[in-house]
Design a protein around this motif. Sequence first.
Motif, PDB file in Angstrom:
ATOM      1  N   GLN A 108       3.404 -14.006  59.813  1.00  0.00           N
ATOM      2  CA  GLN A 108       4.703 -13.521  60.256  1.00  0.00           C
ATOM      3  C   GLN A 108       5.577 -14.686  60.749  1.00  0.00           C
ATOM      4  N   LEU A 109       4.952 -15.645  61.471  1.00  0.00           N
ATOM      5  CA  LEU A 109       5.688 -16.826  61.922  1.00  0.00           C
ATOM      6  C   LEU A 109       6.124 -17.664  60.727  1.00  0.00           C
ATOM      7  N   TYR A 110       5.257 -17.778  59.747  1.00  0.00           N
ATOM      8  CA  TYR A 110       5.558 -18.583  58.557  1.00  0.00           C
ATOM      9  C   TYR A 110       6.826 -18.066  57.876  1.00  0.00           C
ATOM     10  N   TRP A 111       6.948 -16.748  57.765  1.00  0.00           N
ATOM     11  CA  TRP A 111       8.126 -16.173  57.113  1.00  0.00           C
ATOM     12  C   TRP A 111       9.360 -16.283  57.992  1.00  0.00           C
ATOM     13  N   LEU A 112       9.213 -15.968  59.277  1.00  0.00           N
ATOM     14  CA  LEU A 112      10.362 -15.970  60.185  1.00  0.00           C
ATOM     15  C   LEU A 112      10.981 -17.354  60.366  1.00  0.00           C
ATOM     16  N   THR A 113      10.167 -18.412  60.202  1.00  0.00           N
ATOM     17  CA  THR A 113      10.705 -19.759  60.369  1.00  0.00           C
ATOM     18  C   THR A 113      11.507 -20.222  59.158  1.00  0.00           C
ATOM     19  N   GLY A 114      11.512 -19.433  58.090  1.00  0.00           N
ATOM     20  CA  GLY A 114      12.368 -19.763  56.950  1.00  0.00           C
ATOM     21  C   GLY A 114      11.675 -20.357  55.757  1.00  0.00           C
ATOM     22  N   ASN A 115      10.344 -20.386  55.756  1.00  0.00           N
ATOM     23  CA  ASN A 115       9.618 -20.924  54.604  1.00  0.00           C
ATOM     24  C   ASN A 115       9.779 -20.029  53.377  1.00  0.00           C
ATOM     25  N   LEU A 116       9.605 -20.611  52.209  1.00  0.00           N
ATOM     26  CA  LEU A 116       9.784 -19.889  50.951  1.00  0.00           C
ATOM     27  C   LEU A 116       8.423 -19.435  50.426  1.00  0.00           C
ATOM     28  N   LEU A 117       8.294 -18.151  50.168  1.00  0.00           N
ATOM     29  CA  LEU A 117       7.038 -17.591  49.674  1.00  0.00           C
ATOM     30  C   LEU A 117       7.161 -17.299  48.186  1.00  0.00           C
ATOM     31  N   ILE A 118       6.138 -17.693  47.421  1.00  0.00           N
ATOM     32  CA  ILE A 118       6.165 -17.445  45.981  1.00  0.00           C
ATOM     33  C   ILE A 118       4.884 -16.743  45.551  1.00  0.00           C
ATOM     34  N   ASP A 119       4.987 -16.020  44.446  1.00  0.00           N
ATOM     35  CA  ASP A 119       3.839 -15.331  43.871  1.00  0.00           C
ATOM     36  C   ASP A 119       3.261 -16.209  42.768  1.00  0.00           C
ATOM     37  N   ARG A 120       2.201 -16.952  43.093  1.00  0.00           N
ATOM     38  CA  ARG A 120       1.644 -17.890  42.120  1.00  0.00           C
ATOM     39  C   ARG A 120       0.921 -17.187  40.975  1.00  0.00           C
ATOM     40  N   ASP A 121       0.559 -15.928  41.175  1.00  0.00           N
ATOM     41  CA  ASP A 121      -0.131 -15.193  40.116  1.00  0.00           C
ATOM     42  C   ASP A 121       0.841 -14.651  39.085  1.00  0.00           C
ATOM     43  N   ASN A 122       2.119 -14.659  39.433  1.00  0.00           N
ATOM     44  CA  ASN A 122       3.150 -14.187  38.515  1.00  0.00           C
ATOM     45  C   ASN A 122       3.904 -15.403  37.985  1.00  0.00           C
ATOM     46  N   ARG A 123       3.604 -15.788  36.768  1.00  0.00           N
ATOM     47  CA  ARG A 123       4.162 -17.028  36.203  1.00  0.00           C
ATOM     48  C   ARG A 123       5.687 -17.002  36.140  1.00  0.00           C
ATOM     49  N   ALA A 124       6.253 -15.841  35.788  1.00  0.00           N
ATOM     50  CA  ALA A 124       7.708 -15.736  35.677  1.00  0.00           C
ATOM     51  C   ALA A 124       8.371 -15.954  37.031  1.00  0.00           C
ATOM     52  N   LYS A 125       7.800 -15.328  38.081  1.00  0.00           N
ATOM     53  CA  LYS A 125       8.363 -15.486  39.421  1.00  0.00           C
ATOM     54  C   LYS A 125       8.172 -16.897  39.934  1.00  0.00           C
ATOM     55  N   ALA A 126       7.054 -17.525  39.588  1.00  0.00           N
ATOM     56  CA  ALA A 126       6.806 -18.899  40.018  1.00  0.00           C
ATOM     57  C   ALA A 126       7.853 -19.831  39.420  1.00  0.00           C
ATOM     58  N   HIS A 127       8.210 -19.604  38.164  1.00  0.00           N
ATOM     59  CA  HIS A 127       9.235 -20.437  37.527  1.00  0.00           C
ATOM     60  C   HIS A 127      10.596 -20.224  38.171  1.00  0.00           C
ATOM     61  N   SER A 128      10.861 -19.005  38.637  1.00  0.00           N
ATOM     62  CA  SER A 128      12.165 -18.726  39.252  1.00  0.00           C
ATOM     63  C   SER A 128      12.308 -19.433  40.593  1.00  0.00           C
ATOM     64  N   THR A 129      11.201 -19.950  41.123  1.00  0.00           N
ATOM     65  CA  THR A 129      11.259 -20.676  42.398  1.00  0.00           C
ATOM     66  C   THR A 129      12.173 -21.882  42.296  1.00  0.00           C
ATOM     67  N   ILE A 130      12.149 -22.558  41.161  1.00  0.00           N
ATOM     68  CA  ILE A 130      13.006 -23.734  40.971  1.00  0.00           C
ATOM     69  C   ILE A 130      14.468 -23.352  41.146  1.00  0.00           C
ATOM     70  N   ALA A 131      14.864 -22.242  40.561  1.00  0.00           N
ATOM     71  CA  ALA A 131      16.250 -21.789  40.688  1.00  0.00           C
ATOM     72  C   ALA A 131      16.582 -21.458  42.142  1.00  0.00           C
ATOM     73  N   ARG A 132      15.629 -20.858  42.862  1.00  0.00           N
ATOM     74  CA  ARG A 132      15.862 -20.520  44.269  1.00  0.00           C
ATOM     75  C   ARG A 132      16.004 -21.774  45.116  1.00  0.00           C
ATOM     76  N   VAL A 133      15.197 -22.791  44.816  1.00  0.00           N
ATOM     77  CA  VAL A 133      15.283 -24.049  45.555  1.00  0.00           C
ATOM     78  C   VAL A 133      16.643 -24.697  45.343  1.00  0.00           C
ATOM     79  N   VAL A 134      17.082 -24.759  44.087  1.00  0.00           N
ATOM     80  CA  VAL A 134      18.381 -25.352  43.771  1.00  0.00           C
ATOM     81  C   VAL A 134      19.505 -24.579  44.459  1.00  0.00           C
ATOM     82  N   GLU A 135      19.393 -23.257  44.473  1.00  0.00           N
ATOM     83  CA  GLU A 135      20.406 -22.425  45.124  1.00  0.00           C
ATOM     84  C   GLU A 135      20.492 -22.729  46.617  1.00  0.00           C
TER      85      GLU A 135
END
Length: 245
Positions: A106-133
């Motif tokens: 809960q602390l990890y999320w509240l502090t603003g860290n980015l959580l990704i679903d590594r088991d979902n390849r499509a969502k993992a790739h979308s992380t790059i777009a989220r980082v750039v955003e």
Amino acid sequence: MLVILRTLIVVIYSILVCVFGCIRCLFSPRNPRHVATFGRMFGALAPVFGVKVEVRKPQDAANYGNAIYIANHQNNFDMITAANIVQPTTVTVGKKSLLWIPFFGQLYWLTGNLLIDRDNRAKAHSTIARVVEEFNKKRISFWMFPEGTRSRGRGLLPFKTGAFHAAVAAGVPIIPIVVSNTHDKIKLNRWKNGLVIVEMLPPIDVADFEKESVRKLATYCRELMQAKLIELDAEVAEREASGKL
């Protein structure tokens, strides 16, 4: 007895930090400045484990803008070693399952860290777009472990390219951080567990690799970090042997 004492101290301290942190973060949830604050609180546990952590960084590190920090990922003790060098407004990218760890998740999320679903390849790739955003919206940096998993004594593992694709897409520098070896170094039933050096290297301008592939950029960074890791391990061994900690 020492193992039990250390375990009690760490468990109680960690719960208190997480509970206090969650309450504090409710007043400014997802503020990226929280990560460095609470990272250093966990880093303060190093003496409890009998470890001296020596932090080194360039003199102008406080003036760095948006960047991607990459570090070697060894084991759970990264929480008391690498955490000491996290810069303000830097958040980490972690797996989504961390959210389910009591108190810490809960602390990890509240502090603003980015959580990704590594088991979902499509969502993992979308992380790059989220980082750039995020880079485009505010002054923020990201901390990533390019090995993708803990090395656990296997040396510096091959790098995945996600962090480097994100840096190139956002046009931000990569800043390597190297932590000297901690595998089989910290014994819970031993009072003193020696020295660990955490060193931040100068920024790497990704523009210098515009005509190269992202894989070559990743290879260059890995070779740079590997050389520094060998250098730090040799220094630690020499200083521990001479007692000059």
